[in-house]
Enzyme design. Structure first.
Site, PDB file in Angstrom:
ATOM      1  N   GLU A  23       0.803  -1.222   0.000  1.00  0.00           N
ATOM      2  CA  GLU A  23       0.000   0.000   0.000  1.00  0.00           C
ATOM      3  C   GLU A  23       0.841   1.280   0.000  1.00  0.00           C
ATOM      4  O   GLU A  23       0.733   2.119   0.896  1.00  0.00           O
ATOM      5  CB  GLU A  23      -0.975  -0.017   1.188  1.00  0.00           C
ATOM      6  N   GLU A  40      -5.913 -10.529  -1.938  1.00  0.00           N
ATOM      7  CA  GLU A  40      -6.760 -10.346  -0.761  1.00  0.00           C
ATOM      8  C   GLU A  40      -8.219 -10.269  -1.184  1.00  0.00           C
ATOM      9  O   GLU A  40      -8.920  -9.293  -0.921  1.00  0.00           O
ATOM     10  CB  GLU A  40      -6.349  -9.085   0.013  1.00  0.00           C
TER      11      GLU A  40
END
Length: 720
Positions: free
Chosen positions: A319, A429
């Site tokens: 991220e 994910e």
């Protein structure tokens, strides 16, 4: 992934400890006392109540392959029954569930679930659930709570109907102590891993407590790859400098080694769970650049070396893209960037590669499919890294999606764009929320939404399989609905985002991957909203597009944007439609006394939007022939999700009560003819003068997501 800060980390740690207690027998575990799914093709102790016929069939099933068919009824109380006196305890409350459906061609009717009580001399009867309306198009749940009363010798559960000759299917009947869920996997299901073994790995994020009991069985049956959900993050592995805590991470790796599963390491560097000591010197001040790089190298290489040869792939950095960080050119303005600049990303990959040259190294992030700007930033970053010789092998697309968004076409764009860099793509994910908005919350499982979820998982995996030459792994962020971060983020609420339910049983989501033909037909959102799927007719003709009302429009039917998606008052429109072989024509007379286009966002301006689904497929995401067209009162056009199209011709005119729009839309894929129908809707956006949209009025679709989902559109029929 975008999950927990420090407080969230400790909450999850406590939650994991509580779940460990539950799964190590230190609390009482409830047991399902009845579970009839008829998958063994036997009656399973069910007997006729009266002179009726019971037969296990494979023509219909709620889950799996079989159900029980009842025929030959002549009295309302006739039906399938089962004695449960040896299964239940006096004074205890039980949840009793049965799934029912009518054979094809039968009109809707009522079914009831009841219990007969017998005290040795006489009987009495209690209704447990119903009556419910049941049809032939979908399975319906009969569900009720029942407290076993004292003073009776026998209890018989049965399904009945006021219609004395009604025939019906019965499946998945369960009795469970109220308020608890038994966890037990279905051994007879096809393995997801086996189904996709020629395409890509199938993974799941896990916590250490899930490595025993039924969770471990589920892992070994359906997954061939594991990811540590939390225990391999920097905060978990090195909470204090030089004090590594590998015990929980070791448990996951050892389990995988023992059972022949691959491991994805998650994650070597993440701004949310990097301990503060990384950035502080011994006196509490800011650490130097050189020392911070040494700490980063020591952490990465200690961790990667420990699992060298055991972890085949690492999320090296997690991220790092943030489109709102303009001052950093789209890189997240976190402490790592503030101390080291963009270099920290390259260094992390270099350190990991030095420790294990054979491990695949990934950069991982969220919203790469739903946010084109973020997608471009990731593409450009990876391109820069590769040009510098940084050892990056792939991009991890987190794929925290919901049942409506992002569109499949956008997911495909992201995969193709990243594949063009010559790197692997992994879905890292994956989960699918049943909600679109933060304000939504369901107390009970929404059956219709779970059906949609099954269809959407089907679409996703068809796409993943199409790009199996690029996609090397698909990892779900969890195994089953009993453990998912989405119960606490973005707010605390129920959620059901995975393939298996809280009892570890297969959901429609599972069947969407394994046997899509078993999925029920999706329920249209208009039905969800207790509304009517509207239909109107377009007359044949070819008007001049000049925003002037001509006599040709006199024969056109008039519809109104008379339902509210946002607000409860504001601009509305009367709409007429017309067609010829190549075009759809619109004449919209809008009532809007204050005209404004102050906001730079086109959808916030006074405008109309036209939605078209040419094949009337009512899909959950836009297909190639689906389009959204927008034009404001000043005749300025805009388009979603496609670029400008020359086949959209418009004219506008201000009136004393608002404005008029006349439009021609060229069909993309069809030649219109009498009797054909398309999916169609039209809405009016209203800025009442303050620079923001105050209301949205539409003809049919109340969902608020017509811009990406065609399933709520009305129908437009072409007539002469």
């Amino acid at each position: 992934m975008k999950k927990y800060g420090k407080k969230g980390f400790w909450f999850i740690t406590v939650l994991a400890l509580l779940l460990i207690l539950v799964n190590t027998g230190l609390t009482v575990k409830a047991v399902e006392v009845l579970n009839s799914d008829f998958e063994n093709k036997k009656l399973e102790n069910w007997i006729p109540r009266g002179d009726v016929n019971l037969k296990v069939v494979s023509t219909e099933a709620h889950q799996g392959d079989c159900s029980l068919l009842t025929t030959g009824r002549i009295y309302g109380w006739n039906g399938p029954s089962i004695n449960i006196q040896d299964l239940v305890t006096e004074g205890k409350k039980y949840d009793i569930i049965a799934w029912v459906k009518l054979p094809a061609g039968h009109p809707e009717d009522e079914l009831i679930m009841s219990i007969e009580k017998n005290n040795g001399e006489s009987s009495s009867w209690d209704r447990v659930a119903g009556p419910v309306i049941v049809g032939s198009d979908k399975w319906v749940e009969l569900k009720g709570e029942y407290v076993i009363p004292g003073g009776y010798e026998r209890f018989t559960l049965y399904i009945e109907s006021p219609n004395t000759t009604l025939e019906y299917y019965l499946d998945d009947v369960s009795i469970t102590p109220a308020g608890v869920v038994k966890k037990e996997i279905q051994e007879d299901l096809q393995s997801v891993t086996e189904l996709y073994k020629g395409d890509f790995l199938i993974g799941a994020a896990v916590e250490p407590y899930q490595l025993s009991g039924e969770h471990a069985k589920l892992l070994k049956k359906h997954y061939n790859s594991l990811t540590a959900e939390n225990v391999m993050k920097p905060q978990s592995l090195q909470p204090e400098e030089d004090k590594f805590t590998f015990q929980e991470a070791d448990r996951i790796v050892d389990f995988a080694q023992k059972n022949g599963l691959q491991v994805r390491g998650h994650t070597l560097l993440w701004h949310q769970q990097s301990p503060d000591w990384f950035f502080e010197d011994s006196g509490g001040g800011k650490v130097s650049r050189i020392k911070l790089l040494r700490r980063l190298k020591r952490h990465i290489q200690t961790v990667v070396n420990r699992y060298k040869g055991k972890i085949y792939a690492w999320d090296v950095v997690n991220e790092v893209i943030d489109p709102s960080s303009k001052e950093t050119n789209g890189l997240r303005n976190n402490k790592w960037y503030q101390f080291l600049g963009e270099d920290y990303i390259a260094k992390a990959f270099e350190y990991a590669h030095e420790a294990d040259p054979e491990a695949k190294l990934f950069i991982n992030d969220y919203n790469l499919a739903s946010n084109p700007g973020k997608r471009d930033l990731m593409y450009n970053l990876v391109k820069r890294l590769k040009e510098k010789g940084v050892p990056i092998d792939g991009i991890g697309m987190q794929m925290h999606v919901n049942v409506y968004d992002p569109r499949i076409a956008e997911v495909e764009k992201a995969i193709k764009k990243f594949a063009s860099l010559g790197v692997e793509v992994q879905i890292t994910e994956l989960d699918m929320s049943v909600y679109m908005k933060k304000s939504q919350s369901y107390n009970e499982k929404p059956e219709d939404i779970l059906i949609k979820q099954g269809h959407r998982y089907k679409e996703l995996f068809e796409l993943f399989k199409k790009y199996s030459n690029v996609i090397t792994s698909v990892t779900f962020w969890g195994m089953a609905d009993d453990h998912t971060w989405l119960t606490t983020w973005p707010v605390q609420r129920n959620n059901w985002p995975l393939l298996f339910d809280k009892g570890l049983k297969a959901k429609y989501a599972y069947w969407g991957l394994v046997a899509p033909d078993k999925l029920p037909i999706m329920i249209n959102k208009a039905e969800e909203q207790k509304g009517i799927l509207k239909t109107t007719k377009a007359v044949k003709g070819t008007p001049v597009i000049d925003a002037e009302y001509d006599d040709i429009w006199d024969s056109a039917a008039v519809i109104s944007t008379d339902v509210w998606v946002e607000g409860d008052s504001g601009a509305i429109a009367k709409i007429r439609t017309m067609w010829n072989e190549n075009h759809l024509y619109i004449y919209a007379d809008v009532t809007d006394p204050v005209l404004s286009k102050e906001n730079g966002n086109t959808w916030e301006q006074d405008s109309i939007e036209i939605f078209i689904d040419e094949n009337n497929n009512k899909s959950l995401s836009y297909e190639d022939e689906d389009s959204q067209y927008r034009v404001n009162f000043s005749n300025e056009q805009s388009f979603d999700p496609n670029p400008v199209r020359p086949g959209f011709v418009t004219a506008t005119r201000k009136t004393d009560k608002g404005y008029v729009v006349e439009a021609a839309i060229e069909f993309l894929t069809i030649k219109a003819k009498e009797g054909n129908s398309i999916g169609f809707d039209i809405q009016v956006n209203d800025d009442q003068g303050n620079g923001s949209r105050a209301s949205v009025a539409i003809w049919n679709d109340l969902s608020g997501i017509s811009w990406k989902d065609t399933s709520g559109f009305g129908n437009l029929i072409f007539v002469e």
